[in-house]
Design an enzyme around this catalytic site. Structure first.
Site, PDB file in Angstrom:
ATOM      1  N   GLY A  17       0.816  -1.223   0.000  1.00 32.03           N
ATOM      2  CA  GLY A  17       0.000   0.000   0.000  1.00 32.03           C
ATOM      3  C   GLY A  17       0.845   1.266   0.000  1.00 32.03           C
ATOM      4  O   GLY A  17       0.629   2.160  -0.832  1.00 32.03           O
ATOM      5  N   ALA A 165       8.223  -6.796  -6.522  1.00 31.98           N
ATOM      6  CA  ALA A 165       9.010  -7.636  -5.612  1.00 31.98           C
ATOM      7  C   ALA A 165       9.709  -6.709  -4.632  1.00 31.98           C
ATOM      8  O   ALA A 165      10.098  -5.592  -4.996  1.00 31.98           O
ATOM      9  CB  ALA A 165      10.028  -8.458  -6.398  1.00 31.98           C
ATOM     10  N   CYS A 277       5.014 -13.849   0.339  1.00 33.60           N
ATOM     11  CA  CYS A 277       4.074 -14.209  -0.737  1.00 33.60           C
ATOM     12  C   CYS A 277       4.152 -15.654  -1.223  1.00 33.60           C
ATOM     13  O   CYS A 277       3.116 -16.322  -1.326  1.00 33.60           O
ATOM     14  CB  CYS A 277       4.275 -13.274  -1.919  1.00 33.60           C
TER      15      CYS A 277
HETATM   16  P1  NAD Z   1       1.307  -5.779   5.288  1.00 34.01           P
HETATM   17  O1  NAD Z   1       0.987  -6.705   6.384  1.00 34.01           O
HETATM   18  O2  NAD Z   1       2.664  -5.141   5.203  1.00 34.01           O
HETATM   19  O3  NAD Z   1       0.248  -4.551   5.320  1.00 34.01           O
HETATM   20  C1  NAD Z   1      -1.129  -4.716   5.445  1.00 34.01           C
HETATM   21  C2  NAD Z   1      -1.659  -3.529   6.251  1.00 34.01           C
HETATM   22  O4  NAD Z   1      -3.095  -3.544   6.199  1.00 34.01           O
HETATM   23  C3  NAD Z   1      -1.300  -3.549   7.745  1.00 34.01           C
HETATM   24  O5  NAD Z   1      -0.562  -2.373   8.069  1.00 34.01           O
HETATM   25  C4  NAD Z   1      -2.668  -3.578   8.474  1.00 34.01           C
HETATM   26  O6  NAD Z   1      -2.675  -2.827   9.668  1.00 34.01           O
HETATM   27  C5  NAD Z   1      -3.576  -2.975   7.423  1.00 34.01           C
HETATM   28  N1  NAD Z   1      -5.008  -3.248   7.548  1.00 34.01           N
HETATM   29  C6  NAD Z   1      -5.617  -4.433   7.807  1.00 34.01           C
HETATM   30  N2  NAD Z   1      -6.963  -4.263   7.788  1.00 34.01           N
HETATM   31  C7  NAD Z   1      -7.203  -2.963   7.494  1.00 34.01           C
HETATM   32  C8  NAD Z   1      -8.380  -2.178   7.306  1.00 34.01           C
HETATM   33  N3  NAD Z   1      -9.598  -2.713   7.390  1.00 34.01           N
HETATM   34  N4  NAD Z   1      -8.249  -0.871   7.010  1.00 34.01           N
HETATM   35  C9  NAD Z   1      -7.012  -0.305   6.894  1.00 34.01           C
HETATM   36  N5  NAD Z   1      -5.866  -0.999   7.034  1.00 34.01           N
HETATM   37  C10 NAD Z   1      -5.962  -2.309   7.343  1.00 34.01           C
HETATM   38  O7  NAD Z   1       0.980  -6.542   3.936  1.00 34.01           O
HETATM   39  P2  NAD Z   1       1.634  -6.320   2.478  1.00 34.01           P
HETATM   40  O8  NAD Z   1       2.943  -7.014   2.393  1.00 34.01           O
HETATM   41  O9  NAD Z   1       1.558  -4.873   2.122  1.00 34.01           O
HETATM   42  O10 NAD Z   1       0.618  -7.159   1.592  1.00 34.01           O
HETATM   43  C11 NAD Z   1      -0.694  -6.701   1.346  1.00 34.01           C
HETATM   44  C12 NAD Z   1      -1.308  -7.577   0.267  1.00 34.01           C
HETATM   45  O11 NAD Z   1      -0.549  -7.449  -0.945  1.00 34.01           O
HETATM   46  C13 NAD Z   1      -1.310  -9.077   0.600  1.00 34.01           C
HETATM   47  O12 NAD Z   1      -2.480  -9.649   0.078  1.00 34.01           O
HETATM   48  C14 NAD Z   1      -0.095  -9.592  -0.152  1.00 34.01           C
HETATM   49  O13 NAD Z   1      -0.231 -10.956  -0.488  1.00 34.01           O
HETATM   50  C15 NAD Z   1      -0.102  -8.742  -1.386  1.00 34.01           C
HETATM   51  N6  NAD Z   1       1.212  -8.563  -2.021  1.00 34.01           N
HETATM   52  C16 NAD Z   1       2.327  -8.363  -1.267  1.00 34.01           C
HETATM   53  C17 NAD Z   1       3.558  -8.158  -1.903  1.00 34.01           C
HETATM   54  C18 NAD Z   1       4.811  -7.932  -1.103  1.00 34.01           C
HETATM   55  O14 NAD Z   1       5.879  -7.906  -1.697  1.00 34.01           O
HETATM   56  N7  NAD Z   1       4.747  -7.749   0.206  1.00 34.01           N
HETATM   57  C19 NAD Z   1       3.637  -8.133  -3.293  1.00 34.01           C
HETATM   58  C20 NAD Z   1       2.465  -8.324  -4.024  1.00 34.01           C
HETATM   59  C21 NAD Z   1       1.263  -8.532  -3.385  1.00 34.01           C
HETATM   60  C1  UDX Z   2       7.509 -12.132  -5.101  1.00 34.01           C
HETATM   61  C2  UDX Z   2       7.258 -11.977  -6.602  1.00 34.01           C
HETATM   62  O1  UDX Z   2       8.521 -11.954  -7.286  1.00 34.01           O
HETATM   63  C3  UDX Z   2       6.495 -10.691  -6.878  1.00 34.01           C
HETATM   64  O2  UDX Z   2       6.170 -10.607  -8.266  1.00 34.01           O
HETATM   65  C4  UDX Z   2       5.209 -10.720  -6.049  1.00 34.01           C
HETATM   66  O3  UDX Z   2       4.487  -9.520  -6.264  1.00 34.01           O
HETATM   67  C5  UDX Z   2       5.508 -10.896  -4.586  1.00 34.01           C
HETATM   68  O4  UDX Z   2       6.269 -12.101  -4.397  1.00 34.01           O
HETATM   69  P1  UDX Z   2       9.214 -11.089  -3.369  1.00 34.01           P
HETATM   70  O5  UDX Z   2       8.815 -12.234  -2.514  1.00 34.01           O
HETATM   71  O6  UDX Z   2       9.163  -9.721  -2.799  1.00 34.01           O
HETATM   72  O7  UDX Z   2       8.333 -11.057  -4.706  1.00 34.01           O
HETATM   73  O8  UDX Z   2      10.735 -11.302  -3.890  1.00 34.01           O
HETATM   74  P2  UDX Z   2      11.394 -12.291  -4.972  1.00 34.01           P
HETATM   75  O9  UDX Z   2      12.434 -11.541  -5.686  1.00 34.01           O
HETATM   76  O10 UDX Z   2      10.387 -12.978  -5.784  1.00 34.01           O
HETATM   77  O11 UDX Z   2      12.129 -13.365  -4.047  1.00 34.01           O
HETATM   78  C6  UDX Z   2      11.407 -14.309  -3.271  1.00 34.01           C
HETATM   79  C7  UDX Z   2      12.377 -15.281  -2.643  1.00 34.01           C
HETATM   80  O12 UDX Z   2      12.966 -16.121  -3.627  1.00 34.01           O
HETATM   81  C8  UDX Z   2      13.550 -14.618  -1.906  1.00 34.01           C
HETATM   82  O13 UDX Z   2      13.815 -15.319  -0.715  1.00 34.01           O
HETATM   83  C9  UDX Z   2      14.699 -14.762  -2.884  1.00 34.01           C
HETATM   84  O14 UDX Z   2      15.949 -14.743  -2.263  1.00 34.01           O
HETATM   85  C10 UDX Z   2      14.383 -16.119  -3.501  1.00 34.01           C
HETATM   86  N1  UDX Z   2      14.978 -16.325  -4.824  1.00 34.01           N
HETATM   87  C11 UDX Z   2      14.620 -15.512  -5.866  1.00 34.01           C
HETATM   88  C12 UDX Z   2      15.873 -17.366  -5.021  1.00 34.01           C
HETATM   89  O15 UDX Z   2      16.195 -18.112  -4.082  1.00 34.01           O
HETATM   90  N2  UDX Z   2      16.391 -17.563  -6.259  1.00 34.01           N
HETATM   91  C13 UDX Z   2      16.062 -16.777  -7.336  1.00 34.01           C
HETATM   92  O16 UDX Z   2      16.576 -17.036  -8.446  1.00 34.01           O
HETATM   93  C14 UDX Z   2      15.140 -15.727  -7.130  1.00 34.01           C
END
Ligand code: NAD
Ligand code: UDX
Length: 464
Positions: A17, A165, A277
């Site tokens: 976010g 990522a 993820c």
């Molecule tokens: P996060 O836990 O870092 O953040 C989620 C936030 O939502 C928290 O701060 C929480 O307090 C808040 N929240 C919960 N309920 C709420 C509500 N009703 N109103 C307002 N805020 C609220 O999670 P994230 O890593 O940002 O992931 C969020 C989503 O995006 C997940 O579904 C995840 O799978 C997806 N996603 C994550 C990544 C990544 O790299 N972290 C990448 C792609 C997709």
């Molecule tokens: C992943 C997806 O790549 C992204 O598109 C999605 O939105 C969220 O999940 P993230 O988990 O943030 O992203 O990082 P990523 O670069 O995918 O790495 C995930 C894990 O795989 C890490 O622990 C990384 O070290 C490992 N990895 C990645 C390997 O061990 N080998 C590789 O070749 C690539």
């Protein structure tokens, strides 16, 4: 004529976010963007100089727009009320209780967000699922919104999964491979899709903004993560064969990756993938397959997680066996705790599993990570079941890598931080006990140079 979007809000100020909304605010100065979260510490951190998320380049982007057209707030209701379009970016962790425990996505935050929107919203709102969710969640959100709308509001639900990522979030958002938008194909649905596409078109070429139906969009996100993780488990399975045969997994990866049908990315063997993820989304896919009575498909994808768990355990076993079958009381320096470089995120990091298992063997760990603080490491290890007594007596968090290796029997590299590649290895060798063992779980250290200094080196996927 479509009324263009003027105000956006995002529920959830997390790793997705915060950065995505900062990018939209920077690219679309005509939009007012408010990120709302009920966690006051997180919001305070976004409003301070110490952002809650470390990402290269993020601080500069946030600084350029905060207080101008980007706002972080705990006033969730007000943010919903004034927004034309609402991104839902709340967590969707793996369910830890009840039906589907350990596999299904826990949708309670999604549902509570939808209920709050229904309670507060007035007029026409576009609701955008950015969280990763099981296929068909849009239907659930739409029914909750319609059944609970208190002020006669109308809603269009879109799916717009996020593919960034961590560690490369800024460049991924700046120039994404694609933006995926799923929506209904009726006129109102198409109009909503167009409004969201127009926001992204401010900086992303139209041909990279693709639209599908809602279910394809929702499912594509899970499938993309499953395919990426599958590549890592595939190369990690081969890393074990390389070690057994004298082959070199990097050479194998390079050789197969030059086949344009295979491609060279995501072929780096490691101690295991981590992050919030991959495991969660594969388990969610497995659960969906089971729910749709496709046990063979479920079993196929479950193996990706199984190999990953095995890879982490195998690494620990290698350390214990090499250190003459006991690590009891031995100091092991751990370089890196984040799940990958350039992030402070430790969720599902392979380091948690490796450190936990070494501690259960009564090793003494000296852990150094350039971005992860002591509190996060201790909380993770405690959450992984390390007894408090061991945490107090056997874990030492270091702020300097050379301090970590002092008097150590072994050094284990668990995150591929760039700084580890070019350290003063002669100094490290002098500081360590002999024989000085190195276990490179990322195959990033210069093995030949280390051997020349006198180290005994094991690199993942490298035969003798
Ligand atoms: P996060 O836990 O870092 O953040 C989620 C936030 O939502 C928290 O701060 C929480 O307090 C808040 N929240 C919960 N309920 C709420 C509500 N009703 N109103 C307002 N805020 C609220 O999670 P994230 O890593 O940002 O992931 C969020 C989503 O995006 C997940 O579904 C995840 O799978 C997806 N996603 C994550 C990544 C990544 O790299 N972290 C990448 C792609 C997709
Ligand atoms: C992943 C997806 O790549 C992204 O598109 C999605 O939105 C969220 O999940 P993230 O988990 O943030 O992203 O990082 P990523 O670069 O995918 O790495 C995930 C894990 O795989 C890490 O622990 C990384 O070290 C490992 N990895 C990645 C390997 O061990 N080998 C590789 O070749 C690539």
């Amino acid at each position: 004529m479509l009324t263009p979007i003027k105000t956006i809000c995002c529920l959830g100020a997390g790793y997705v976010g915060g950065p995505t909304m900062a990018m939209i605010a920077a690219k679309c100065p005509h939009l007012q963007v408010t990120v709302a979260d009920y966690n006051p510490q997180r919001i305070a951190a976004w409003n301070s100089d110490e952002l809650p998320v470390y990402e290269p380049g993020l601080k500069e982007i946030v600084a350029s727009v905060i207080g101008k057209n980007l706002f972080f707030t705990t006033e969730i209701r007000e943010a919903i009320r004034t927004a034309d379009l609402i991104f839902v970016c709340v967590g969707t962790p793996t369910k830890s209780y009840g039906i589907g425990a350990g596999r299904a996505a826990d949708l309670r935050y999604i549902e509570s967000a939808a209920r709050l929107i229904a309670e507060v919203a007035e007029g026409n709102k576009i609701i955008v699922e950015k969280s990763t969710i099981p296929v068909k969640t849009a239907t659930a959100i739409q029914s909750i919104l319609e059944a609970n709308s208190m002020h006669g509001a109308t809603f269009q639900v879109l799916s717009n999964p996020e593919f960034l990522a961590e560690g490369t979030a800024v460049e991924d958002m700046e120039s994404p491979d694609r933006i995926l938008i799923g929506g209904q194909s009726d006129p109102a649905g198409l109009a909503a899709v167009k409004k969201l596409s127009d926001i992204y078109a401010a900086w992303i070429p139209r041909e990279r903004i693709i639209t599908t139906n809602l279910w394809s969009s929702e499912l594509s996100k899970l499938v993309a993560n499953a395919f990426l993780a599958q590549r890592i488990s595939s190369i990690n399975s081969i890393s074990a064969l390389c070690e057994a045969t004298g082959a070199d997994v990097d050479e194998v990866g390079r050789a197969i990756g030059m086949d344009s049908r295979i491609g060279k990315k995501f072929l780096k063997a490691s101690v295991g993938f981590g992050g919030s993820c991959f495991q969660k989304d594969i388990l969610n896919l497995v659960y969906l397959c089971e729910a749709f009575h496709l046990p063979e498909v479920a079993e196929y994808w479950r193996q990706v997680v199984h190999i990953n768990d095995w890879q982490k355990s195998r690494f620990v076993e290698k350390i214990v066996r090499t250190l003459f079958n006991t690590v009891n009381g031995k100091r092991i320096a751990v370089f890196g705790f984040a799940f990958k470089k350039d992030t402070n995120d430790t969720r599902e990091s392979a380091a948690i599993h490796v450190c936990r298992n070494l501690l259960l063997e009564h090793a003494k760990l000296a852990i150094y990570d350039p971005r992860v603080d002591e509190e996060a490491i201790l909380t993770d290890l405690q959450g992984a079941g390390v007894p408090q007594e061991l945490l107090e007596t056997h874990v030492h968090i270091c702020t300097d890598p050379y301090q970590a290796v002092e008097g150590a029997h072994a050094l284990a590299t668990l995150t591929e931080w760039d700084e580890f590649r070019s350290m003063d290895f002669a100094r490290i060798f002098d500081l360590m006990l002999k024989p000085a063992f190195v276990f490179d779980g990322r195959a990033v250290l210069p093995a030949e140079e280390l051997k020349a200094h006198g180290f005994d080196v094991f690199s993942i996927g490298k035969g003798i």
